[in-house]
Write a protein that holds these residues in place. Sequence first.
Motif, PDB file in Angstrom:
ATOM      1  N   MET A  53     -27.379   2.170 -14.212  1.00 25.53           N
ATOM      2  CA  MET A  53     -26.980   2.124 -12.792  1.00 25.53           C
ATOM      3  C   MET A  53     -25.782   1.186 -12.631  1.00 25.53           C
ATOM      4  N   ASN A  54     -24.614   1.751 -12.413  1.00 21.53           N
ATOM      5  CA  ASN A  54     -23.420   0.913 -12.217  1.00 21.53           C
ATOM      6  C   ASN A  54     -23.141   0.779 -10.719  1.00 21.53           C
ATOM      7  N   ILE A  55     -23.073  -0.464 -10.300  1.00 23.37           N
ATOM      8  CA  ILE A  55     -22.993  -0.732  -8.854  1.00 23.37           C
ATOM      9  C   ILE A  55     -21.743  -1.544  -8.543  1.00 23.37           C
ATOM     10  N   LEU A  56     -21.076  -1.155  -7.486  1.00 18.14           N
ATOM     11  CA  LEU A  56     -19.925  -1.913  -7.001  1.00 18.14           C
ATOM     12  C   LEU A  56     -20.349  -2.607  -5.697  1.00 18.14           C
ATOM     13  N   VAL A  57     -20.120  -3.904  -5.627  1.00 20.09           N
ATOM     14  CA  VAL A  57     -20.453  -4.643  -4.403  1.00 20.09           C
ATOM     15  C   VAL A  57     -19.158  -5.173  -3.792  1.00 20.09           C
ATOM     16  N   CYS A  58     -18.888  -4.755  -2.559  1.00 22.18           N
ATOM     17  CA  CYS A  58     -17.676  -5.203  -1.863  1.00 22.18           C
ATOM     18  C   CYS A  58     -17.991  -6.469  -1.081  1.00 22.18           C
ATOM     19  N   VAL A  59     -17.224  -7.509  -1.307  1.00 18.11           N
ATOM     20  CA  VAL A  59     -17.479  -8.767  -0.589  1.00 18.11           C
ATOM     21  C   VAL A  59     -16.211  -9.223   0.131  1.00 18.11           C
ATOM     22  N   LYS A  60     -16.437 -10.057   1.133  1.00 17.44           N
ATOM     23  CA  LYS A  60     -15.305 -10.596   1.896  1.00 17.44           C
ATOM     24  C   LYS A  60     -15.452 -12.109   1.994  1.00 17.44           C
ATOM     25  N   GLN A  61     -14.344 -12.812   1.810  1.00 15.80           N
ATOM     26  CA  GLN A  61     -14.357 -14.250   2.028  1.00 15.80           C
ATOM     27  C   GLN A  61     -14.055 -14.499   3.498  1.00 15.80           C
ATOM     28  N   VAL A  62     -14.955 -15.200   4.162  1.00 14.77           N
ATOM     29  CA  VAL A  62     -14.803 -15.406   5.614  1.00 14.77           C
ATOM     30  C   VAL A  62     -14.864 -16.900   5.931  1.00 14.77           C
ATOM     31  N   PRO A  63     -14.300 -17.316   7.069  1.00 14.01           N
ATOM     32  CA  PRO A  63     -14.461 -18.726   7.456  1.00 14.01           C
ATOM     33  C   PRO A  63     -15.916 -18.989   7.841  1.00 14.01           C
ATOM     34  N   ASP A  64     -16.406 -20.162   7.499  1.00 19.24           N
ATOM     35  CA  ASP A  64     -17.790 -20.519   7.832  1.00 19.24           C
ATOM     36  C   ASP A  64     -17.878 -20.680   9.347  1.00 19.24           C
ATOM     37  N   THR A  65     -18.530 -19.713   9.982  1.00 23.06           N
ATOM     38  CA  THR A  65     -18.545 -19.711  11.453  1.00 23.06           C
ATOM     39  C   THR A  65     -19.273 -20.914  12.028  1.00 23.06           C
ATOM     40  N   ALA A  66     -20.114 -21.546  11.213  1.00 25.41           N
ATOM     41  CA  ALA A  66     -20.809 -22.741  11.703  1.00 25.41           C
ATOM     42  C   ALA A  66     -19.814 -23.879  11.917  1.00 25.41           C
ATOM     43  N   GLU A  67     -18.656 -23.773  11.244  1.00 25.07           N
ATOM     44  CA  GLU A  67     -17.680 -24.861  11.298  1.00 25.07           C
ATOM     45  C   GLU A  67     -16.468 -24.494  12.165  1.00 25.07           C
ATOM     46  N   ILE A  68     -16.504 -23.327  12.803  1.00 26.44           N
ATOM     47  CA  ILE A  68     -15.299 -22.829  13.448  1.00 26.44           C
ATOM     48  C   ILE A  68     -15.347 -23.048  14.967  1.00 26.44           C
ATOM     49  N   HIS A  69     -14.177 -23.206  15.595  1.00 24.96           N
ATOM     50  CA  HIS A  69     -14.145 -23.258  17.058  1.00 24.96           C
ATOM     51  C   HIS A  69     -12.842 -22.632  17.560  1.00 24.96           C
ATOM     52  N   MET A  70     -12.821 -22.355  18.858  1.00 26.49           N
ATOM     53  CA  MET A  70     -11.646 -21.707  19.426  1.00 26.49           C
ATOM     54  C   MET A  70     -10.681 -22.762  19.968  1.00 26.49           C
ATOM     55  N   ASP A  71      -9.391 -22.467  19.868  1.00 24.65           N
ATOM     56  CA  ASP A  71      -8.394 -23.300  20.534  1.00 24.65           C
ATOM     57  C   ASP A  71      -8.245 -22.753  21.949  1.00 24.65           C
ATOM     58  N   PRO A  72      -8.691 -23.522  22.957  1.00 25.21           N
ATOM     59  CA  PRO A  72      -8.708 -22.979  24.317  1.00 25.21           C
ATOM     60  C   PRO A  72      -7.308 -22.665  24.858  1.00 25.21           C
ATOM     61  N   SER A  73      -6.268 -23.327  24.303  1.00 22.59           N
ATOM     62  CA  SER A  73      -4.929 -23.077  24.843  1.00 22.59           C
ATOM     63  C   SER A  73      -4.357 -21.750  24.341  1.00 22.59           C
ATOM     64  N   THR A  74      -4.740 -21.347  23.151  1.00 19.61           N
ATOM     65  CA  THR A  74      -4.189 -20.103  22.593  1.00 19.61           C
ATOM     66  C   THR A  74      -5.219 -18.988  22.490  1.00 19.61           C
ATOM     67  N   ASN A  75      -6.504 -19.324  22.724  1.00 22.14           N
ATOM     68  CA  ASN A  75      -7.598 -18.360  22.576  1.00 22.14           C
ATOM     69  C   ASN A  75      -7.686 -17.783  21.168  1.00 22.14           C
ATOM     70  N   THR A  76      -7.291 -18.573  20.189  1.00 26.86           N
ATOM     71  CA  THR A  76      -7.400 -18.099  18.804  1.00 26.86           C
ATOM     72  C   THR A  76      -8.340 -19.022  18.030  1.00 26.86           C
ATOM     73  N   LEU A  77      -8.819 -18.493  16.887  1.00 28.87           N
ATOM     74  CA  LEU A  77      -9.709 -19.283  16.047  1.00 28.87           C
ATOM     75  C   LEU A  77      -8.911 -20.383  15.348  1.00 28.87           C
ATOM     76  N   VAL A  78      -9.468 -21.592  15.359  1.00 32.36           N
ATOM     77  CA  VAL A  78      -8.849 -22.678  14.600  1.00 32.36           C
ATOM     78  C   VAL A  78      -9.421 -22.606  13.190  1.00 32.36           C
ATOM     79  N   ARG A  79      -8.588 -22.196  12.216  1.00 30.59           N
ATOM     80  CA  ARG A  79      -9.092 -21.994  10.854  1.00 30.59           C
ATOM     81  C   ARG A  79      -8.710 -23.136   9.920  1.00 30.59           C
ATOM     82  N   THR A  80      -7.823 -24.023  10.405  1.00 30.91           N
ATOM     83  CA  THR A  80      -7.373 -25.120   9.549  1.00 30.91           C
ATOM     84  C   THR A  80      -8.555 -26.005   9.156  1.00 30.91           C
TER      85      THR A  80
END
Lengths: 382, 266
Positions: free
Chosen positions: B1-28
């Motif tokens: 059984m040969n299996i391919l697993v697709c994964v994505k590296q994502v920002p840890d949402t527990a550590e993330i917040h929005m910049d209220p002035s730009t409405n974008t995620l602060v990823r730094t």
Amino acid sequence: MNQYGYYLGMSQDQKDIVAMVREFAERELDPIVREYDEKSEFPIPLHEKWGEMGLFGQDVPVEYGGLGLDAVTRYCISEELAKHDAGFLISNSCYAFGLSAILADGTDAQKRAACDRILRGEGISMAITEPQSGSDVGSTRTSAVKVDGGYILNGTKCFITNATLCSACVILAVTDPDAGYHGMSLFLVEKTDSGVSVGKHEDKMGMRLSDTADFIMENVFVPEDRLIGVLGDGFAQSMKFLAGKRPISVAGAIGVAQHALDLAIEYAKQRKFKDGPIAKLQGIQFMIADMEMRVQAARAMAIYGAQMTDAGIPIGTLGNCLKAFGSEMCYDVVNMALQIYGGYGYSREYPIEKLLRDVRLYSIFEGTNQIQRQIIGKTLLS
Amino acid sequence: MNILVCVKQVPDTAEIHMDPSTNTLVRTGVPSIVNPFDKNALEAAVRLREQHGGSVTTITMGPLQATQALRECYALGADRMVLLTDRRFGGADTYATSYVLAQAAKALGPFDLILCGKQAIDGDTAQVGPMIAEHLHLPQLTYACEISIEDTTVQVVQECDNDHICLRAQLPAVLTVTKSINEPRLPNVMRRLQANRTEPDTFTADDLPGLDFSCIGLSGSPTKVRKTFIPVHEKQTHIIDGTIPADAVSVLFSLLDTAKISLTAR
């Protein structure tokens, strides 16, 4: 831990291992600490999971099939685990306590056999303390009398970490009562040896996830090939390997202190006094600053000691300094955190009370701080 | 059984917040993690390999930094790490991403199964897995909370809002899995250290045969983001006169109807 990790030179391997230990602790340990603290029990299934992660091999050299981690990495692992529970750290790491003595002075066959056991998850403890001799190791009474083909051991070792959980124990016993410090030797005693029994579990003030009990020997025959190192050198061997373990041992105290500091900072930002958080009060800021200074100083000292150990340099009195300074720093920092928490710090509903119970041990075990000071002073003045 | 697993590296949402002035995620400074649902997919794949033999290949598309995510997967039991990295892949939406992953699956395969997490915790689209199936013309079984293999078929229990549905498909197939399918194992230190000394097999756009360059990256992405914003949650309190209970209940129901809130049992 800042953005650089525990210290500036942390490697990617070290960062990854610490992250794995944190994941283990957050997922497995944190949810059960309160329950096991109340019932005073070591959670064996968690130790098994530790093994599934391959971490039984942390103390086992690569040539014997282990990870062969250096002292600095083991320091980092211990500090991280202690942030979650120091009692668990003690029992978990003491599965391999006796291994250190065997690796230091045992034969190749003894080392290989001991490493295989550790990798299988069998514990090998270490027993020095006796009811009448704690820091005063010279008063050891457990005897090992030479007989045909081996030795007969008699005596009681007390406050032995993992006495219940281990499969064997390295015992310091008197082989020549007239030779004082040069008349003691180390032996590997199996729990299955006839005449070995374990006393009742100690109901301790803190470190309650750690297993502590008496290890009792009554006319226990130990064959000659279980003598570790040179006959009569047991005291020197014990002191040497204990000194080498100091930086890793004190990592627990530093981990708890860091945890208490983190909790105090979080609480100070939330707790209101009149119009703002108590974090805005200079009195609180000074306390936090004092806590930070002491934690940083102890960590720098411990990592320096671990780096010396890795370089093969005996750490000498630095080990004694580290033991006394680290344990007192830890108690003071946790006590200050409790003060910042005020009445809630004294309540069992909040985490600080348990930390204070736990850390009281650090200035007592593995040689009281008074003995440490005596050694430091005597050495400097000799 | 040969299996391919697709994964994505994502920002840890527990550590993330929005910049209220730009409405974008602060990823730094926000740490990156392997998308948690992808870890469930990996665990499912490793368990299938343990039952049926074969190998587990883990694949991700992203910058070189995504190697860290692959190494984490290796520590969790993957046999092979594949990184698809190319500036031309940048800015891809779910369509362009799934197209590249599908082309890579063709180049690296054949695989009996392709497993994905049900969705990524940063975008929450749940589109990439099903799109891979469409690109490859394979059956897709989504939201699997149980997987079993019988000869040349795969059977899953699909987790729905109110019930579970048993689905069966011919292999090869594409599956997406939910959190409840398993609890991912803890990583192995020895494997982690090995991973740190191993480079993933790296493929660029030029390494994928037959790749249609008009379907990759920003230019190959039909999705156009017009605006991002933080939803406004308004709280209103209605106090209903309860002197006559029957009337109060009637008023309550009419308010719920107005607010389009259904009380149908779930």
